[in-house]
Write a protein that holds these residues in place. Sequence first.
Motif, PDB file in Angstrom:
ATOM      1  N   THR A   1       0.857  -1.316  -0.077  1.00  0.00           N
ATOM      2  CA  THR A   1       0.055   0.118   0.149  1.00  0.00           C
ATOM      3  C   THR A   1       0.905   1.334  -0.122  1.00  0.00           C
ATOM      4  OG1 THR A   1      -1.768  -1.125   1.239  1.00  0.00           O
ATOM      5  CG2 THR A   1      -1.684   1.171   1.298  1.00  0.00           C
ATOM      6  N   MET A   2       0.718   2.273  -0.912  1.00  0.00           N
ATOM      7  CA  MET A   2       1.350   3.300  -0.996  1.00  0.00           C
ATOM      8  C   MET A   2       0.419   4.262  -1.807  1.00  0.00           C
ATOM      9  SD  MET A   2       4.608   2.863  -3.665  1.00  0.00           S
ATOM     10  CE  MET A   2       4.733   4.702  -4.084  1.00  0.00           C
ATOM     11  N   PRO A   3       0.834   5.721  -1.582  1.00  0.00           N
ATOM     12  CA  PRO A   3      -0.115   6.656  -2.176  1.00  0.00           C
ATOM     13  C   PRO A   3       0.165   6.619  -3.791  1.00  0.00           C
ATOM     14  CG  PRO A   3       1.393   7.763  -1.034  1.00  0.00           C
ATOM     15  CD  PRO A   3       1.540   6.314  -0.617  1.00  0.00           C
ATOM     16  N   TYR A   4      -0.587   6.875  -4.624  1.00  0.00           N
ATOM     17  CA  TYR A   4      -0.400   7.143  -6.196  1.00  0.00           C
ATOM     18  C   TYR A   4      -0.204   8.588  -6.630  1.00  0.00           C
ATOM     19  CZ  TYR A   4      -5.424   8.257  -6.382  1.00  0.00           C
ATOM     20  OH  TYR A   4      -6.542   8.752  -6.226  1.00  0.00           O
ATOM     21  N   HIS A   5       0.720   8.848  -7.696  1.00  0.00           N
ATOM     22  CA  HIS A   5       0.912  10.012  -8.160  1.00  0.00           C
ATOM     23  C   HIS A   5      -0.442  10.684  -8.699  1.00  0.00           C
ATOM     24  CE1 HIS A   5       2.795  12.891 -10.893  1.00  0.00           C
ATOM     25  NE2 HIS A   5       4.052  12.757 -10.189  1.00  0.00           N
ATOM     26  N   HIS A   6      -0.391  11.926  -8.429  1.00  0.00           N
ATOM     27  CA  HIS A   6      -1.452  12.531  -8.683  1.00  0.00           C
ATOM     28  C   HIS A   6      -2.119  12.810 -10.121  1.00  0.00           C
ATOM     29  CE1 HIS A   6       1.621  15.769  -9.786  1.00  0.00           C
ATOM     30  NE2 HIS A   6       0.674  16.149 -10.580  1.00  0.00           N
ATOM     31  N   ASN A   7      -1.021  12.282 -11.072  1.00  0.00           N
ATOM     32  CA  ASN A   7      -1.276  12.343 -12.782  1.00  0.00           C
ATOM     33  C   ASN A   7      -1.916  10.906 -12.949  1.00  0.00           C
ATOM     34  OD1 ASN A   7      -0.401  14.731 -13.041  1.00  0.00           O
ATOM     35  ND2 ASN A   7       1.815  13.948 -13.788  1.00  0.00           N
ATOM     36  N   LEU A   8      -1.789   9.949 -12.045  1.00  0.00           N
ATOM     37  CA  LEU A   8      -2.343   8.641 -12.316  1.00  0.00           C
ATOM     38  C   LEU A   8      -3.830   8.827 -12.601  1.00  0.00           C
ATOM     39  CD1 LEU A   8      -1.974   5.479 -12.628  1.00  0.00           C
ATOM     40  CD2 LEU A   8      -2.362   5.519 -10.106  1.00  0.00           C
ATOM     41  N   GLU A   9      -4.475   9.300 -11.864  1.00  0.00           N
ATOM     42  CA  GLU A   9      -6.201   9.498 -11.974  1.00  0.00           C
ATOM     43  C   GLU A   9      -6.391   9.892 -13.422  1.00  0.00           C
ATOM     44  OE1 GLU A   9     -10.186  11.027  -9.948  1.00  0.00           O
ATOM     45  OE2 GLU A   9      -8.077  11.593  -9.047  1.00  0.00           O
ATOM     46  N   GLU A  10      -5.575  11.061 -13.858  1.00  0.00           N
ATOM     47  CA  GLU A  10      -5.886  11.668 -15.004  1.00  0.00           C
ATOM     48  C   GLU A  10      -5.739  10.737 -16.305  1.00  0.00           C
ATOM     49  OE1 GLU A  10      -3.807  15.144 -17.870  1.00  0.00           O
ATOM     50  OE2 GLU A  10      -3.809  15.464 -15.654  1.00  0.00           O
ATOM     51  N   TYR A  11      -4.593   9.920 -16.069  1.00  0.00           N
ATOM     52  CA  TYR A  11      -4.158   9.069 -17.354  1.00  0.00           C
ATOM     53  C   TYR A  11      -5.043   7.783 -17.223  1.00  0.00           C
ATOM     54  CZ  TYR A  11       0.538  11.501 -16.881  1.00  0.00           C
ATOM     55  OH  TYR A  11       1.679  12.377 -16.880  1.00  0.00           O
ATOM     56  N   LEU A  12      -5.348   7.400 -16.157  1.00  0.00           N
ATOM     57  CA  LEU A  12      -6.369   6.326 -16.098  1.00  0.00           C
ATOM     58  C   LEU A  12      -7.942   6.579 -16.545  1.00  0.00           C
ATOM     59  CD1 LEU A  12      -5.724   4.433 -12.926  1.00  0.00           C
ATOM     60  CD2 LEU A  12      -5.376   3.407 -15.142  1.00  0.00           C
ATOM     61  N   THR A  13      -8.208   7.858 -16.181  1.00  0.00           N
ATOM     62  CA  THR A  13      -9.465   8.349 -16.665  1.00  0.00           C
ATOM     63  C   THR A  13      -9.479   8.362 -18.305  1.00  0.00           C
ATOM     64  OG1 THR A  13      -9.879   9.527 -14.811  1.00  0.00           O
ATOM     65  CG2 THR A  13     -11.054  10.209 -16.702  1.00  0.00           C
ATOM     66  N   ALA A  14      -8.297   8.922 -18.720  1.00  0.00           N
ATOM     67  CA  ALA A  14      -8.104   9.009 -20.303  1.00  0.00           C
ATOM     68  C   ALA A  14      -8.169   7.769 -20.814  1.00  0.00           C
ATOM     69  CB  ALA A  14      -6.956   9.841 -20.619  1.00  0.00           C
ATOM     70  N   TYR A  15      -7.242   6.627 -20.354  1.00  0.00           N
ATOM     71  CA  TYR A  15      -7.599   5.261 -20.980  1.00  0.00           C
ATOM     72  C   TYR A  15      -8.836   4.840 -20.844  1.00  0.00           C
ATOM     73  CZ  TYR A  15      -6.564   0.392 -20.992  1.00  0.00           C
ATOM     74  OH  TYR A  15      -6.724  -1.067 -20.957  1.00  0.00           O
ATOM     75  N   LEU A  16      -9.501   5.079 -19.667  1.00  0.00           N
ATOM     76  CA  LEU A  16     -10.891   4.393 -19.540  1.00  0.00           C
ATOM     77  C   LEU A  16     -11.840   5.099 -20.403  1.00  0.00           C
ATOM     78  CD1 LEU A  16     -11.217   3.801 -15.569  1.00  0.00           C
ATOM     79  CD2 LEU A  16     -10.881   2.015 -17.402  1.00  0.00           C
ATOM     80  N   ASP A  17     -11.831   6.297 -20.816  1.00  0.00           N
ATOM     81  CA  ASP A  17     -12.780   6.925 -21.676  1.00  0.00           C
ATOM     82  C   ASP A  17     -12.511   6.386 -23.035  1.00  0.00           C
ATOM     83  OD1 ASP A  17     -14.077   8.124 -19.551  1.00  0.00           O
ATOM     84  OD2 ASP A  17     -13.153  10.001 -19.393  1.00  0.00           O
ATOM     85  N   GLY A  18     -10.955   6.676 -23.486  1.00  0.00           N
ATOM     86  CA  GLY A  18     -10.409   6.517 -24.822  1.00  0.00           C
ATOM     87  C   GLY A  18     -10.794   5.028 -25.365  1.00  0.00           C
ATOM     88  N   ALA A  19     -10.831   4.179 -24.408  1.00  0.00           N
ATOM     89  CA  ALA A  19     -10.826   2.778 -24.586  1.00  0.00           C
ATOM     90  C   ALA A  19     -12.428   2.250 -24.428  1.00  0.00           C
ATOM     91  CB  ALA A  19      -9.999   2.044 -24.016  1.00  0.00           C
TER      92      ALA A  19
END
Length: 129
Positions: free
Chosen positions: A10-28
């Motif tokens: 368990t560790m925090p995630y980078h603040h850009n990860l949410e943006e990247y995952l959102t773009a991936y989920l929406d784009g795909a």
Amino acid sequence: MREKGGKRHTMPYHHNLEEYLTAYLDGASLRDDTKEPLFRTIGRGTVKFTRTVLPQAYAMIERRAAAVGIATKLGNQSFRATGITVYLMKGGTLEKAAAMANHASTRTTQLYDRRRDEVSLDEVERIVI
């Protein structure tokens, strides 16, 4: 995260990860498939995702690298080494890098530190011809 051997980390995630995952989920178009695998294979001759889990990210990484002209073999360990090296170059500590990498020993983390691999122009200029 679950790592190899089922080990939890368990560790925090980078603040850009949410943006990247959102773009991936929406784009795909995967946002509504909450029960399906996140990383999937692509159907032969199509650009559509199948419902089959991508067995290893390595195949995808290799294709993407080749598509942009990168001939160097890349994989999970390459990304781990890059992450650790960049973190240390930005002033991070070896102890924190070991904790983030979930290494029991900083000696293991040092194996991924590529800072010494860089050759500067100053070093080359030491050669007198």
